[in-house]
Design an enzyme around this catalytic site. Sequence first.
Site, PDB file in Angstrom:
ATOM      1  CG  HIS A  19      -2.399   0.247   1.056  1.00  0.00           C
ATOM      2  ND1 HIS A  19      -3.009   0.345  -0.234  1.00  0.00           N
ATOM      3  CD2 HIS A  19      -3.381   0.536   1.793  1.00  0.00           C
ATOM      4  CE1 HIS A  19      -4.120   0.447  -0.093  1.00  0.00           C
ATOM      5  NE2 HIS A  19      -4.392   0.452   1.271  1.00  0.00           N
ATOM      6  CG  ASN A  66      -8.943   3.521   3.871  1.00  0.00           C
ATOM      7  OD1 ASN A  66      -8.222   3.032   2.892  1.00  0.00           O
ATOM      8  ND2 ASN A  66      -9.616   2.673   4.863  1.00  0.00           N
ATOM      9  CG  ASP A  91      -1.780   0.306  -3.316  1.00  0.00           C
ATOM     10  OD1 ASP A  91      -2.690  -0.683  -3.088  1.00  0.00           O
ATOM     11  OD2 ASP A  91      -2.104   1.574  -2.766  1.00  0.00           O
ATOM     12  CG  ASN A 112     -11.351   1.818   0.662  1.00  0.00           C
ATOM     13  OD1 ASN A 112     -12.111   1.892  -0.301  1.00  0.00           O
ATOM     14  ND2 ASN A 112     -10.987   0.741   1.345  1.00  0.00           N
TER      15      ASN A 112
END
Length: 188
Positions: A19, A66, A91, A112
Site C-alpha cells: 500500500h 482511506n 498501488d 479507498n
Amino acid sequence: MKVVVGLGNPGSKYTGTRHNVGFAVLDSLANSPKAGRFQSRFQAQVCEWIDEPHKVLLVKPETFMNLSGRCVRQVLDFYQVPLADLLVVCDDINLPLGKLRVRARGTHGGHNGLRDIQLHLGTTDYARLRIGVDAPESEDAVGHVLGRFKPSERVVMDEAVQLAAQAVGVWVQQGTEACMNLYNAPAS
C-alpha cells in the site's frame, strides 16, 4: 506549481508494504539534490522538488490511506492548484506486479484512497499513476496490501518505483498524455 501526491499509510509499521508504493516513489524523488526536506504541513509530509522550470510539491498524506482526500483538498485550495496540475501515485491490486498505468481521469476502481480523494474533490478528473502490486492469492485484499513484498518480488518493485519516479518527471515536463504513451503497461 504542480502537486504530486503519493498514497500510503504513515508510520514505520507500514514502511515497505504494498500500500505504500506511492510513498516510496515520492521518497525516491525527494532524494534528488533539487528537493528540499519533508516537513509536516496540511496533515502530510510535504517537500518541494524543482524540476526546471517547474516547482513541484511532493505530498505524503499522514491521514492514513482511506482519509487522503482531506489533505489533497487542503493542498490544492491553499496553493490554488488546478486539477490539471495534480498527479496521484498509488498501488493497484488489479495490475500485475511492477506494471505501471497512467490515466488522465477515471474511477477509484475500489481503491479507498482514490475513493476518498474523489469524494473530497467532487470529481474523477485528475491524473493518477497506478503501480501494480499483484492481486491477493486469497480473498484477504486488506492483508495483501498491508503486507510486505516477498524477497522474490522486491527487485521487481524496486525497479517499478524507479520507473514510476521517471514517469512522474515526464508528467511534470510533458503532461499526462506523453506519460501514458511512454509508461503504460502493454495489454497482456
